[in-house]
Scaffold this motif. Structure first.
Motif, PDB file in Angstrom:
ATOM      1  N   LEU A 151      38.097 -37.488 -45.653  1.00  0.00           N
ATOM      2  CA  LEU A 151      37.880 -36.655 -46.836  1.00  0.00           C
ATOM      3  C   LEU A 151      38.321 -37.368 -48.113  1.00  0.00           C
ATOM      4  CD1 LEU A 151      39.146 -33.223 -45.488  1.00  0.00           C
ATOM      5  CD2 LEU A 151      36.774 -33.898 -45.887  1.00  0.00           C
ATOM      6  N   ALA A 152      39.368 -38.152 -48.029  1.00  0.00           N
ATOM      7  CA  ALA A 152      39.960 -38.742 -49.229  1.00  0.00           C
ATOM      8  C   ALA A 152      39.477 -40.149 -49.553  1.00  0.00           C
ATOM      9  CB  ALA A 152      41.477 -38.762 -49.081  1.00  0.00           C
ATOM     10  N   VAL A 153      38.945 -40.861 -48.578  1.00  0.00           N
ATOM     11  CA  VAL A 153      38.693 -42.285 -48.771  1.00  0.00           C
ATOM     12  C   VAL A 153      37.683 -42.561 -49.890  1.00  0.00           C
ATOM     13  CG1 VAL A 153      36.892 -42.592 -47.023  1.00  0.00           C
ATOM     14  CG2 VAL A 153      38.454 -44.453 -47.542  1.00  0.00           C
ATOM     15  N   GLY A 154      36.689 -41.733 -50.067  1.00  0.00           N
ATOM     16  CA  GLY A 154      35.704 -41.947 -51.124  1.00  0.00           C
ATOM     17  C   GLY A 154      36.339 -41.925 -52.507  1.00  0.00           C
ATOM     18  N   PHE A 155      37.169 -40.940 -52.753  1.00  0.00           N
ATOM     19  CA  PHE A 155      37.797 -40.858 -54.068  1.00  0.00           C
ATOM     20  C   PHE A 155      38.974 -41.826 -54.207  1.00  0.00           C
ATOM     21  CE2 PHE A 155      35.224 -37.083 -54.641  1.00  0.00           C
ATOM     22  CZ  PHE A 155      34.782 -37.316 -55.933  1.00  0.00           C
ATOM     23  N   LEU A 156      39.508 -42.319 -53.107  1.00  0.00           N
ATOM     24  CA  LEU A 156      40.475 -43.417 -53.201  1.00  0.00           C
ATOM     25  C   LEU A 156      39.772 -44.687 -53.676  1.00  0.00           C
ATOM     26  CD1 LEU A 156      42.624 -42.853 -49.985  1.00  0.00           C
ATOM     27  CD2 LEU A 156      43.332 -42.518 -52.362  1.00  0.00           C
ATOM     28  N   VAL A 157      38.576 -44.926 -53.175  1.00  0.00           N
ATOM     29  CA  VAL A 157      37.795 -46.083 -53.631  1.00  0.00           C
ATOM     30  C   VAL A 157      37.396 -45.892 -55.092  1.00  0.00           C
ATOM     31  CG1 VAL A 157      35.654 -47.386 -53.297  1.00  0.00           C
ATOM     32  CG2 VAL A 157      36.995 -46.675 -51.322  1.00  0.00           C
ATOM     33  N   TRP A 158      37.007 -44.669 -55.481  1.00  0.00           N
ATOM     34  CA  TRP A 158      36.666 -44.389 -56.880  1.00  0.00           C
ATOM     35  C   TRP A 158      37.856 -44.683 -57.789  1.00  0.00           C
ATOM     36  CZ3 TRP A 158      39.252 -40.719 -59.819  1.00  0.00           C
ATOM     37  CH2 TRP A 158      38.795 -40.602 -61.138  1.00  0.00           C
ATOM     38  N   SER A 159      39.050 -44.235 -57.383  1.00  0.00           N
ATOM     39  CA  SER A 159      40.214 -44.465 -58.240  1.00  0.00           C
ATOM     40  C   SER A 159      40.550 -45.953 -58.311  1.00  0.00           C
ATOM     41  CB  SER A 159      41.422 -43.656 -57.759  1.00  0.00           C
ATOM     42  OG  SER A 159      41.943 -44.161 -56.570  1.00  0.00           O
ATOM     43  N   ALA A 160      40.358 -46.671 -57.211  1.00  0.00           N
ATOM     44  CA  ALA A 160      40.572 -48.120 -57.244  1.00  0.00           C
ATOM     45  C   ALA A 160      39.571 -48.776 -58.185  1.00  0.00           C
ATOM     46  CB  ALA A 160      40.451 -48.697 -55.835  1.00  0.00           C
ATOM     47  N   ALA A 161      38.313 -48.343 -58.139  1.00  0.00           N
ATOM     48  CA  ALA A 161      37.300 -48.897 -59.037  1.00  0.00           C
ATOM     49  C   ALA A 161      37.663 -48.615 -60.492  1.00  0.00           C
ATOM     50  CB  ALA A 161      35.921 -48.309 -58.709  1.00  0.00           C
ATOM     51  N   PHE A 162      38.104 -47.411 -60.773  1.00  0.00           N
ATOM     52  CA  PHE A 162      38.502 -47.032 -62.127  1.00  0.00           C
ATOM     53  C   PHE A 162      39.625 -47.936 -62.631  1.00  0.00           C
ATOM     54  CE2 PHE A 162      40.657 -44.357 -65.261  1.00  0.00           C
ATOM     55  CZ  PHE A 162      39.603 -43.856 -65.980  1.00  0.00           C
ATOM     56  N   LEU A 163      40.646 -48.107 -61.804  1.00  0.00           N
ATOM     57  CA  LEU A 163      41.779 -48.951 -62.201  1.00  0.00           C
ATOM     58  C   LEU A 163      41.376 -50.410 -62.353  1.00  0.00           C
ATOM     59  CD1 LEU A 163      44.567 -47.416 -59.949  1.00  0.00           C
ATOM     60  CD2 LEU A 163      44.394 -47.267 -62.428  1.00  0.00           C
ATOM     61  N   VAL A 164      40.577 -50.914 -61.437  1.00  0.00           N
ATOM     62  CA  VAL A 164      40.164 -52.317 -61.505  1.00  0.00           C
ATOM     63  C   VAL A 164      39.306 -52.562 -62.738  1.00  0.00           C
ATOM     64  CG1 VAL A 164      38.685 -54.039 -60.364  1.00  0.00           C
ATOM     65  CG2 VAL A 164      40.404 -52.802 -59.045  1.00  0.00           C
ATOM     66  N   LEU A 165      38.339 -51.675 -63.001  1.00  0.00           N
ATOM     67  CA  LEU A 165      37.456 -51.872 -64.156  1.00  0.00           C
ATOM     68  C   LEU A 165      38.225 -51.832 -65.469  1.00  0.00           C
ATOM     69  CD1 LEU A 165      34.288 -49.832 -63.149  1.00  0.00           C
ATOM     70  CD2 LEU A 165      34.543 -52.310 -63.258  1.00  0.00           C
ATOM     71  N   TYR A 166      39.090 -50.854 -65.631  1.00  0.00           N
ATOM     72  CA  TYR A 166      39.827 -50.757 -66.886  1.00  0.00           C
ATOM     73  C   TYR A 166      40.889 -51.845 -67.006  1.00  0.00           C
ATOM     74  CZ  TYR A 166      37.284 -46.785 -68.472  1.00  0.00           C
ATOM     75  OH  TYR A 166      36.274 -45.987 -68.921  1.00  0.00           O
ATOM     76  N   GLY A 167      41.493 -52.234 -65.887  1.00  0.00           N
ATOM     77  CA  GLY A 167      42.448 -53.337 -65.921  1.00  0.00           C
ATOM     78  C   GLY A 167      41.786 -54.660 -66.258  1.00  0.00           C
ATOM     79  N   LEU A 168      40.643 -54.941 -65.612  1.00  0.00           N
ATOM     80  CA  LEU A 168      39.903 -56.167 -65.921  1.00  0.00           C
ATOM     81  C   LEU A 168      39.409 -56.170 -67.362  1.00  0.00           C
ATOM     82  CD1 LEU A 168      37.789 -56.772 -62.693  1.00  0.00           C
ATOM     83  CD2 LEU A 168      39.620 -58.218 -63.592  1.00  0.00           C
ATOM     84  N   HIS A 169      39.001 -55.007 -67.856  1.00  0.00           N
ATOM     85  CA  HIS A 169      38.545 -54.912 -69.238  1.00  0.00           C
ATOM     86  C   HIS A 169      39.668 -55.273 -70.201  1.00  0.00           C
ATOM     87  CE1 HIS A 169      37.394 -52.777 -72.991  1.00  0.00           C
ATOM     88  NE2 HIS A 169      36.259 -53.410 -72.735  1.00  0.00           N
ATOM     89  N   ALA A 170      40.843 -54.720 -69.964  1.00  0.00           N
ATOM     90  CA  ALA A 170      41.985 -55.016 -70.844  1.00  0.00           C
ATOM     91  C   ALA A 170      42.376 -56.486 -70.767  1.00  0.00           C
ATOM     92  CB  ALA A 170      43.167 -54.129 -70.461  1.00  0.00           C
ATOM     93  N   LEU A 171      42.462 -57.018 -69.558  1.00  0.00           N
ATOM     94  CA  LEU A 171      42.826 -58.427 -69.410  1.00  0.00           C
ATOM     95  C   LEU A 171      41.757 -59.344 -69.996  1.00  0.00           C
ATOM     96  CD1 LEU A 171      44.292 -58.503 -65.794  1.00  0.00           C
ATOM     97  CD2 LEU A 171      45.534 -58.767 -67.948  1.00  0.00           C
ATOM     98  N   GLY A 172      40.490 -59.027 -69.728  1.00  0.00           N
ATOM     99  CA  GLY A 172      39.403 -59.857 -70.237  1.00  0.00           C
ATOM    100  C   GLY A 172      39.361 -59.892 -71.753  1.00  0.00           C
TER     101      GLY A 172
END
Length: 117
Positions: free
Chosen positions: A13-34
């Motif tokens: 039940l949770a794994v889909g939104f765990l992946v979504w939250s990881a994507a959210f963090l990775v995208l915004y983190g990479l954006h800030a670092l980039g």
């Protein structure tokens, strides 16, 4: 079907939104670092290095979610045949698909808007 090939229980039940939250963090983190490291000024083919990295990360998370949706769909079909708990199977599939759509929506700004403004 092996245990690792299908989502089961609360993890399913949770794994889909765990992946979504990881994507959210990775995208915004990479954006800030980039932006901080000047990746937006470096060319990578027809686009900037930052956009290329962001789109690659976004597509990777979308592919992972699509890969999770396939066994969730199989589980939902097994539930129709009476081989699995029906409510859990349908809810797992619905939440995985909702996470896929949420990840698609969350990542759209990486291709639609200017970076580092």
């Amino acid at each position: 079907m092996s245990v690792l090939a299908r989502p089961i229980g609360l993890l399913g039940l949770a794994v889909g939104f765990l992946v979504w939250s990881a994507a959210f963090l990775v995208l915004y983190g990479l954006h800030a670092l980039g932006c901080a490291w000047g990746w937006d000024a470096r060319a990578a083919g027809p686009t900037s290095l930052l956009r290329l990295v962001l789109v690659a990360a976004w597509i990777g998370h979308l592919a992972l979610l699509a890969g999770l949706a396939i066994p969730a769909r199989r589980l939902a079909r097994a539930a129709q045949a009476g081989d699995a708990p029906a409510l859990l199977a349908r809810t797992t599939l619905a939440l995985t698909l909702a996470a896929l759509v949420a990840t698609l929506w969350t990542g759209l700004p990486t291709i639609a808007y200017p970076l580092c403004r």
